[in-house]
Design a protein around this motif. Structure first.
Motif, PDB file in Angstrom:
ATOM      1  N   PHE A 238       0.827  -1.201   0.000  1.00  0.00           N
ATOM      2  CA  PHE A 238       0.000   0.000   0.000  1.00  0.00           C
ATOM      3  C   PHE A 238       0.867   1.258   0.000  1.00  0.00           C
ATOM      4  CE2 PHE A 238      -3.986  -1.914   2.277  1.00  0.00           C
ATOM      5  CZ  PHE A 238      -4.181  -2.756   1.210  1.00  0.00           C
ATOM      6  N   ASP A 239       1.982   1.199   0.714  1.00  0.00           N
ATOM      7  CA  ASP A 239       2.822   2.389   0.881  1.00  0.00           C
ATOM      8  C   ASP A 239       3.589   2.759  -0.374  1.00  0.00           C
ATOM      9  OD1 ASP A 239       1.966   2.758   3.441  1.00  0.00           O
ATOM     10  OD2 ASP A 239       3.707   1.846   4.404  1.00  0.00           O
ATOM     11  N   ARG A 240       3.397   2.020  -1.446  1.00  0.00           N
ATOM     12  CA  ARG A 240       3.927   2.480  -2.727  1.00  0.00           C
ATOM     13  C   ARG A 240       3.204   3.751  -3.179  1.00  0.00           C
ATOM     14  NH1 ARG A 240       4.437  -3.067  -6.409  1.00  0.00           N
ATOM     15  NH2 ARG A 240       5.968  -4.130  -5.064  1.00  0.00           N
ATOM     16  N   ALA A 241       1.951   3.888  -2.778  1.00  0.00           N
ATOM     17  CA  ALA A 241       1.098   4.989  -3.202  1.00  0.00           C
ATOM     18  C   ALA A 241       1.353   6.230  -2.353  1.00  0.00           C
ATOM     19  CB  ALA A 241      -0.365   4.562  -3.079  1.00  0.00           C
ATOM     20  N   PRO A 242       0.843   7.393  -2.783  1.00  0.00           N
ATOM     21  CA  PRO A 242       0.951   8.589  -1.935  1.00  0.00           C
ATOM     22  C   PRO A 242       0.440   8.303  -0.528  1.00  0.00           C
ATOM     23  CG  PRO A 242       0.148   9.200  -4.105  1.00  0.00           C
ATOM     24  CD  PRO A 242       0.196   7.696  -4.080  1.00  0.00           C
ATOM     25  N   ALA A 243       1.073   8.912   0.471  1.00  0.00           N
ATOM     26  CA  ALA A 243       0.872   8.518   1.866  1.00  0.00           C
ATOM     27  C   ALA A 243      -0.589   8.562   2.308  1.00  0.00           C
ATOM     28  CB  ALA A 243       1.730   9.399   2.764  1.00  0.00           C
ATOM     29  N   ALA A 244      -1.292   9.637   1.991  1.00  0.00           N
ATOM     30  CA  ALA A 244      -2.676   9.754   2.452  1.00  0.00           C
ATOM     31  C   ALA A 244      -3.555   8.688   1.822  1.00  0.00           C
ATOM     32  CB  ALA A 244      -3.210  11.146   2.132  1.00  0.00           C
ATOM     33  N   TYR A 245      -3.338   8.424   0.548  1.00  0.00           N
ATOM     34  CA  TYR A 245      -4.116   7.382  -0.129  1.00  0.00           C
ATOM     35  C   TYR A 245      -3.792   6.010   0.452  1.00  0.00           C
ATOM     36  CZ  TYR A 245      -5.871   4.380  -3.846  1.00  0.00           C
ATOM     37  OH  TYR A 245      -6.535   3.397  -4.538  1.00  0.00           O
ATOM     38  N   ALA A 246      -2.515   5.745   0.699  1.00  0.00           N
ATOM     39  CA  ALA A 246      -2.118   4.461   1.284  1.00  0.00           C
ATOM     40  C   ALA A 246      -2.772   4.266   2.646  1.00  0.00           C
ATOM     41  CB  ALA A 246      -0.601   4.397   1.409  1.00  0.00           C
ATOM     42  N   GLU A 247      -2.826   5.334   3.432  1.00  0.00           N
ATOM     43  CA  GLU A 247      -3.430   5.238   4.760  1.00  0.00           C
ATOM     44  C   GLU A 247      -4.925   4.940   4.668  1.00  0.00           C
ATOM     45  OE1 GLU A 247      -3.392   4.658   8.571  1.00  0.00           O
ATOM     46  OE2 GLU A 247      -1.573   5.197   7.466  1.00  0.00           O
ATOM     47  N   GLU A 248      -5.585   5.497   3.686  1.00  0.00           N
ATOM     48  CA  GLU A 248      -7.011   5.226   3.501  1.00  0.00           C
ATOM     49  C   GLU A 248      -7.238   3.784   3.058  1.00  0.00           C
ATOM     50  OE1 GLU A 248      -8.315   8.297   0.870  1.00  0.00           O
ATOM     51  OE2 GLU A 248      -8.405   9.793   2.465  1.00  0.00           O
ATOM     52  N   CYS A 249      -6.342   3.278   2.219  1.00  0.00           N
ATOM     53  CA  CYS A 249      -6.443   1.871   1.823  1.00  0.00           C
ATOM     54  C   CYS A 249      -6.304   0.968   3.049  1.00  0.00           C
ATOM     55  CB  CYS A 249      -5.356   1.527   0.799  1.00  0.00           C
ATOM     56  SG  CYS A 249      -5.596   2.231  -0.841  1.00  0.00           S
ATOM     57  N   TRP A 250      -5.365   1.304   3.918  1.00  0.00           N
ATOM     58  CA  TRP A 250      -5.176   0.498   5.125  1.00  0.00           C
ATOM     59  C   TRP A 250      -6.381   0.629   6.064  1.00  0.00           C
ATOM     60  CZ3 TRP A 250      -3.111  -3.598   6.734  1.00  0.00           C
ATOM     61  CH2 TRP A 250      -3.014  -3.880   8.098  1.00  0.00           C
ATOM     62  N   SER A 251      -6.916   1.825   6.206  1.00  0.00           N
ATOM     63  CA  SER A 251      -8.096   2.022   7.057  1.00  0.00           C
ATOM     64  C   SER A 251      -9.265   1.201   6.552  1.00  0.00           C
ATOM     65  CB  SER A 251      -8.470   3.508   7.113  1.00  0.00           C
ATOM     66  OG  SER A 251      -7.444   4.267   7.721  1.00  0.00           O
ATOM     67  N   ASP A 252      -9.433   1.141   5.236  1.00  0.00           N
ATOM     68  CA  ASP A 252     -10.492   0.312   4.660  1.00  0.00           C
ATOM     69  C   ASP A 252     -10.270  -1.163   4.975  1.00  0.00           C
ATOM     70  OD1 ASP A 252     -11.869   2.429   3.654  1.00  0.00           O
ATOM     71  OD2 ASP A 252     -11.508   1.985   1.542  1.00  0.00           O
ATOM     72  N   THR A 253      -9.010  -1.588   4.931  1.00  0.00           N
ATOM     73  CA  THR A 253      -8.692  -2.987   5.214  1.00  0.00           C
ATOM     74  C   THR A 253      -9.018  -3.326   6.670  1.00  0.00           C
ATOM     75  OG1 THR A 253      -6.945  -2.987   3.549  1.00  0.00           O
ATOM     76  CG2 THR A 253      -6.826  -4.694   5.248  1.00  0.00           C
ATOM     77  N   VAL A 254      -8.655  -2.442   7.578  1.00  0.00           N
ATOM     78  CA  VAL A 254      -8.950  -2.658   8.996  1.00  0.00           C
ATOM     79  C   VAL A 254     -10.456  -2.667   9.229  1.00  0.00           C
ATOM     80  CG1 VAL A 254      -8.703  -1.688  11.318  1.00  0.00           C
ATOM     81  CG2 VAL A 254      -6.748  -1.703   9.745  1.00  0.00           C
ATOM     82  N   ALA A 255     -11.155  -1.731   8.598  1.00  0.00           N
ATOM     83  CA  ALA A 255     -12.602  -1.659   8.770  1.00  0.00           C
ATOM     84  C   ALA A 255     -13.290  -2.916   8.247  1.00  0.00           C
ATOM     85  CB  ALA A 255     -13.150  -0.423   8.054  1.00  0.00           C
ATOM     86  N   GLY A 256     -12.740  -3.502   7.187  1.00  0.00           N
ATOM     87  CA  GLY A 256     -13.315  -4.722   6.623  1.00  0.00           C
ATOM     88  C   GLY A 256     -13.013  -5.954   7.444  1.00  0.00           C
ATOM     89  N   GLY A 257     -12.056  -5.839   8.354  1.00  0.00           N
ATOM     90  CA  GLY A 257     -11.709  -6.960   9.223  1.00  0.00           C
ATOM     91  C   GLY A 257     -10.415  -7.625   8.803  1.00  0.00           C
TER      92      GLY A 257
END
Length: 323
Positions: A238-257
């Motif tokens: 995920f951290d290949r992407a711009p930082a804010a976008y990468a963080e949102e991808c990770w937040s979505d992953t955590v929210a999904g379980g």
């Protein structure tokens, strides 16, 4: 959903980078750069490859110094600082491979601008060539950066000023640390084959399908330390992407379980052994292989089930436009 206001700074940087590129190109080069259909959801725009060979768009092979610098700035704008270094590294390793094979000429990648970055509609761009595939789609509602592919041939440079360099070494070592930390029972669940596949399993499929990947060892069946290792591995992609976008991808992953994540490995466990691994989730997948050239030729890819090619954003945009 990924796509809050935090991605806007990255989009603004990319927009300025596109403008800078357009300002240093000749009219014919601009026409080549803008090759493509009017709509970004055209089926042909899901055709891609990480093999050598020409693509639609503007070739970097004949660019001048200022023009190539502008392309480099655009490529960097689609990534975090480590991600940009990785993307540049793919080009540098390919440069080494071609020189070793006796090939002449400049780097051979193709850049393609889709839509109008100064308009109100969807737009995006991509850069493709051997072992590098970057795809960006932007609408008023968000941005997407997958499929994202980086490869390295050779995986470890054997000689020259950068002898020993392993472009994807951290991706390989992090996964090996995880699999070797598994006890016998957990490892038996993670290992799906003694012989690794010859390539990533999803290849250049236009649609990412996690069902192509083995079930693997679930996150919930791991120890806390192993879970942290898996989470760190996912975040590295995920951290290949711009930082804010990468963080949102990770937040979505955590929210999904996080329980929905699973990890699989095939091949040998020792450094230098041919091997493959993948991370499977309902919404995304990660694959890595180092199997060709006797384990000295690596591929890595991050894909998203709904977000690849900006499909979800484009669907929402065109539905609203005609609703």
């Amino acid at each position: 959903m990924v796509g809050g206001s935090s991605w806007r700074a990255a989009v603004a940087e990319m927009r300025e980078a596109v403008r800078a590129l357009l300002s240093v190109l000749e009219p014919e080069q601009v026409r080549e750069l803008r090759a493509g259909p009017g709509r970004l959801d055209a089926p042909g725009l899901r055709e891609w490859t990480y093999l050598p060979g020409p693509r639609p768009g503007l070739s970097t092979e004949g660019l001048g110094v200022r023009q190539r610098e502008a392309v480099d700035a655009l490529l960097a704008a689609a990534h975090s600082a480590p991600g940009a270094e990785l993307a540049r590294g793919a080009i540098e390793v390919e440069r080494y491979r071609r020189a070793r094979a006796g090939a002449t000429g400049a780097d051979r990648y193709w850049v393609r601008l889709l839509g109008d970055p100064d308009g109100d509609g969807p737009w995006g761009w991509r850069m493709n060539g051997h072992h590098l595939a970057v795809h960006v789609v932007i609408t008023a509602a968000g941005m997407r950066v997958t499929p994202h592919f980086v490869g390295a041939e050779p995986a470890r440079l054997p000689d020259g000023p950068q002898a020993g360099r392993r472009l994807l070494g951290a991706e390989e070592d992090s996964a090996r640390t995880l699999v070797t930390d598994l006890d016998a029972g957990r490892r038996a669940k993670a290992l799906f084959s003694a012989a690794p596949p010859d390539d990533i399993l999803t290849r250049t499929d236009p649609f990412a399908d996690p069902d192509l990947l083995p079930a693997g060892l679930p996150h919930g069946d791991m120890t806390p330390g192993q879970q942290r290792s898996l989470e760190s591995l996912v975040r590295r992609y995920f951290d290949r992407a711009p930082a804010a976008y990468a963080e949102e991808c990770w937040s979505d992953t955590v929210a999904g379980g996080l329980h929905a994540l699973s990890f699989s490995w095939a091949g040998g466990l020792a450094p230098g052994d041919r091997h493959y691994y993948c991370v499977r989730a309902p919404d995304f997948l990660i694959e890595y292989d180092n199997t060709q050239d006797d384990g000295n030729h690596a591929h890595s890819v991050w894909r998203h089930v709904r977000h690849d090619w900006g499909a979800d954003l484009l669907r929402a945009h065109y539905t609203d436009e005609h609703g």
